[in-house]
Motif scaffolding. Structure first.
Motif, mmCIF file in Angstrom:
data_model
loop_
_atom_site.group_PDB
_atom_site.id
_atom_site.type_symbol
_atom_site.label_atom_id
_atom_site.label_comp_id
_atom_site.label_asym_id
_atom_site.label_seq_id
_atom_site.Cartn_x
_atom_site.Cartn_y
_atom_site.Cartn_z
ATOM 1 N N ILE A 46 68.507 21.469 38.849
ATOM 2 C CA ILE A 46 69.238 22.604 38.267
ATOM 3 C C ILE A 46 68.286 23.526 37.512
ATOM 4 O O ILE A 46 68.345 24.757 37.640
ATOM 5 N N VAL A 47 67.386 22.940 36.720
ATOM 6 C CA VAL A 47 66.424 23.756 35.970
ATOM 7 C C VAL A 47 65.507 24.516 36.929
ATOM 8 O O VAL A 47 65.249 25.715 36.747
ATOM 9 N N CYS A 48 65.021 23.840 37.964
ATOM 10 C CA CYS A 48 64.121 24.491 38.924
ATOM 11 C C CYS A 48 64.838 25.601 39.691
ATOM 12 O O CYS A 48 64.266 26.675 39.925
ATOM 13 N N LEU A 49 66.078 25.349 40.082
ATOM 14 C CA LEU A 49 66.840 26.374 40.797
ATOM 15 C C LEU A 49 67.073 27.593 39.910
ATOM 16 O O LEU A 49 66.955 28.743 40.360
ATOM 17 N N THR A 50 67.384 27.354 38.644
ATOM 18 C CA THR A 50 67.594 28.468 37.712
ATOM 19 C C THR A 50 66.306 29.260 37.513
ATOM 20 O O THR A 50 66.306 30.500 37.545
ATOM 21 N N VAL B 265 70.193 13.145 31.651
ATOM 22 C CA VAL B 265 70.784 14.119 30.729
ATOM 23 C C VAL B 265 72.303 13.999 30.804
ATOM 24 O O VAL B 265 72.884 14.033 31.895
ATOM 25 N N PRO B 266 72.990 13.860 29.672
ATOM 26 C CA PRO B 266 74.459 13.771 29.703
ATOM 27 C C PRO B 266 75.077 15.034 30.301
ATOM 28 O O PRO B 266 74.551 16.141 30.129
ATOM 29 N N LEU B 267 76.181 14.878 30.996
ATOM 30 C CA LEU B 267 76.834 16.020 31.633
ATOM 31 C C LEU B 267 77.262 17.067 30.611
ATOM 32 O O LEU B 267 77.324 18.261 30.924
ATOM 33 N N THR C 53 65.639 9.276 37.241
ATOM 34 C CA THR C 53 66.978 9.432 36.674
ATOM 35 C C THR C 53 67.349 10.891 36.427
ATOM 36 O O THR C 53 68.510 11.190 36.164
ATOM 37 N N SER C 54 66.366 11.795 36.495
ATOM 38 C CA SER C 54 66.628 13.195 36.143
ATOM 39 C C SER C 54 66.525 14.133 37.342
ATOM 40 O O SER C 54 66.292 15.331 37.170
ATOM 41 N N LEU C 55 66.689 13.616 38.550
ATOM 42 C CA LEU C 55 66.547 14.462 39.730
ATOM 43 C C LEU C 55 67.561 15.604 39.736
ATOM 44 O O LEU C 55 67.223 16.755 40.040
ATOM 45 N N LEU C 56 68.817 15.303 39.413
ATOM 46 C CA LEU C 56 69.852 16.339 39.424
ATOM 47 C C LEU C 56 69.561 17.413 38.386
ATOM 48 O O LEU C 56 69.585 18.615 38.691
ATOM 49 N N SER C 57 69.272 16.993 37.159
ATOM 50 C CA SER C 57 69.009 17.968 36.099
ATOM 51 C C SER C 57 67.719 18.741 36.366
ATOM 52 O O SER C 57 67.643 19.950 36.101
ATOM 53 N N THR C 58 66.709 18.076 36.922
ATOM 54 C CA THR C 58 65.470 18.778 37.272
ATOM 55 C C THR C 58 65.735 19.832 38.337
ATOM 56 O O THR C 58 65.213 20.955 38.274
ATOM 57 N N LEU D 237 70.787 23.208 30.527
ATOM 58 C CA LEU D 237 69.843 23.248 31.645
ATOM 59 C C LEU D 237 69.689 24.666 32.173
ATOM 60 O O LEU D 237 68.595 25.089 32.552
ATOM 61 N N LEU D 238 70.802 25.404 32.204
ATOM 62 C CA LEU D 238 70.736 26.796 32.648
ATOM 63 C C LEU D 238 69.929 27.638 31.662
ATOM 64 O O LEU D 238 69.115 28.479 32.055
ATOM 65 N N GLY D 239 70.163 27.395 30.366
ATOM 66 C CA GLY D 239 69.405 28.134 29.358
ATOM 67 C C GLY D 239 67.927 27.820 29.417
ATOM 68 O O GLY D 239 67.080 28.725 29.354
ATOM 69 N N LEU D 240 67.601 26.533 29.556
ATOM 70 C CA LEU D 240 66.193 26.138 29.640
ATOM 71 C C LEU D 240 65.546 26.716 30.893
ATOM 72 O O LEU D 240 64.410 27.219 30.846
ATOM 73 N N GLY D 241 66.259 26.671 32.027
ATOM 74 C CA GLY D 241 65.717 27.225 33.267
ATOM 75 C C GLY D 241 65.431 28.708 33.150
ATOM 76 O O GLY D 241 64.409 29.204 33.649
#
Length: 525
Positions: free
Chosen positions: A406-410, A230-232, A399-404, A238-242
């Motif tokens: 963030i969504v899971c933490l949210t 996911v582009p930065l 490739t999406s570990l960081l974005s995943t 990601l916060l909204g989706l989470g």
């Protein structure tokens, strides 16, 4: 008698300090056995569900077959209900039951549970009920492990370790996800990190995954290709989706409990309750076959991004309602996979709405679909690491570990804000409170348990003599890193310590609960 008990206690303690390699070998053996059983179960489900889809396709051009098929579905629902009535331990997912066995709150007859869960799960999911294979696979793996322990005459402590291995192997074989199997054992079944559990569960999961991939191939469950990170610039989404999938996961849990309550109030005998979702499966098989079964094929379809917002809303509503109706009836089957599907539909809706408001395809459907699956699962189960690793292994994309994350933490934070409890914890309480499977009569003998001391808990920083320990328990040792400390009254406990406790089987469940609460309660922080 007293001399015999002392001999048993000495043997138990000696084995506790020297059984790492025996446990490793047991984990590999259990992994191979459980993996083979789950592979057979998974093959049976896929064959049965494929046959059901063929029947529905045939019915669309041969209407005369429809009444006959509905009679078959009624009989299938009735037989499933009879199995659940005779063997209450096979009802629903199976994960709460395994947790109950490990905590000493429930008793499981391994061969009856294995046969009944296998048959009931094949009937339910094979007929098209919106249930997943992961819960039954975990319980089947655990039952095989318990049988292995019983046949070899293992002590209760080692039996529990091997049951954990079997559960990990079941998840690994169900989803081709060995690391998720290990994390699931640590995060969900035991809610703590233990080197013994990690080592043995890893051995079992790898062995089971080898068996599964030998049969089903090396590919991941979901066939996603060409997805990048996911582009930065899109990380705000990601916060909204989470937040969105976090709220939806909480809502799913609440609706699940209400449907269970609704089924209990129905003036219908247990053996007839699964008939309702079986009949609904027959209807949906004719008009919306995509929602039948767990739904992993539907996730692969959603990746195309060709569904309209209206179609996605309809899919979400039907899959949501069908899952609740299926699980609430106590039919054998899990909710892991249906939750992942609901999360993927939610992710597709989120991207469609954002892209519609933006007027151009700002977000890529495939990326956010994967992230939403992990977030939805995290909000419901409250096991974020399991969600991250499971989705990573099921998609084969790292490739999406960081974005995943963030969504899971949210999503997890949203669940914490609303004080939503883990779904399997609540389901276990419901099982024990209604007496569906009474607490077992504890066998004679001793039990050894590990209690992790969490930083900031009531025990952190206390001397042993300063805490009011429950009766009938003995602190055998304190493990601090690689050190094994002999406890004394002046010994001061630290966060990260592991207490090795010896007690009688009859007191083990109560002592585990009391000490776990004391060692993990950080309310004073």
């Amino acid at each position: 008698m007293k001399k015999h008990q002392e001999s048993h206690t000495g043997s138990l303690l000696a084995s506790w300090f020297n059984f790492k390699f025996r446990l490793l070998a047991g984990g590999v053996t259990v992994g191979l056995l459980s993996g083979a059983a789950v592979v057979l179960y998974r093959y049976s489900l896929e064959t049965a569900l494929s046959a059901a889809h063929s029947v529905y396709s045939f019915e669309r051009t041969h209407v005369w077959l429809i009444p006959l098929w509905f009679i078959v579905l009624i009989l299938g629902g009735w037989v499933t209900g009879l199995l659940v009535k005779k063997h209450p331990m096979i009802a629903g997912s199976g994960i709460p039951q395994v947790k109950g066995v490990l905590k000493g709150k429930l008793e499981m007859n391994w061969w009856r549970v294995f046969l009944a869960k296998f048959a009931g799960g094949t009937l339910s999911i094979g007929a098209g009920l919106s249930l997943g294979r992961e819960g039954p696979s975990i319980q089947i793996g655990a039952s095989i492990a318990q049988g292995f322990s019983k046949v070899l005459g293992k002590m209760k402590t080692e039996e529990n370790f091997l049951i954990t291995c079997g559960a990990s192997a079941g998840l690994a074989a169900a989803f081709n996800a060995p690391i998720a199997g290990v994390i699931f054992a640590l995060e969900e079944l035991h809610s703590s990190f233990s080197p013994f559990i990690m080592m043995s569960a890893l051995a079992a999961s790898l062995a089971a995954d080898f068996v599964s991939k030998e049969f089903f191939g090396l590919g991941p469950i979901f066939h996603f290709t060409g997805l990048g990170a996911v582009p930065l610039s899109q990380y705000a989404h990601l916060l909204g989706l989470g937040a969105v999938v976090g709220c939806m996961g909480i809502g799913f849990n609440g609706a699940l409990y209400k449907f269970q309550n609704l089924y209990r109030r129905l003036p219908v005998r247990q053996e007839f309750k699964p008939v309702l979702p079986f009949l609904l499966a027959g209807l949906l098989g004719l008009v919306m076959p995509r929602v039948l079964g767990g739904g992993n094929d539907l996730v692969n379809e959603l990746m195309s991004g060709h569904f309209t917002i209206t179609a996605l809303f309809i899919l979400l509503a039907v899959k949501f309602f069908f899952t609740l109706l299926s699980f609430g009836s106590s039919a054998p089957g899990g909710i892991f996979l249906p939750m992942l599907v609901l999360g993927s539909i939610s992710g597709g809706l989120y991207t469609q709405i954002v892209n519609g408001l933006a007027g151009y395809p700002a977000l890529e459907t495939g990326r956010f679909l994967i992230l939403a699956m992990a977030g939805y699962l995290t909000a419901s189960v409250k096991a974020p690491i399991t969600g991250i690793i499971l989705i990573t292994e099921m998609t084969g994309s790292f490739t999406s570990l960081l974005s995943t994350g963030i969504v899971c933490l949210t999503a997890y934070t949203v669940a914490e804000i609303f004080r939503s409890r883990p779904v399997y914890e609540v389901l276990l309480e419901r099982i024990t409170s209604r007496g569906a499977a009474a607490e077992p009569e504890a066998p004679a003998g001793k039990s050894v348990m590990e209690i992790p001391v969490h930083p900031g808990s009531s025990l952190d920083g206390l001397r042993i003599k300063e805490f009011s320990w429950p009766p009938h328990c003995l602190i055998v040792s304190i493990r601090r890193g690689e050190l094994e400390l002999i406890p004394g009254g002046e010994a001061r406990l630290q966060g990260g310590d592991y207490l090795v406790i010896l007690t009688d089987h009859r007191y083990a469940s109560d002592i585990r609960d009391r000490l776990t609460d004391a060692a993990s309660d950080c309310s004073a922080v």
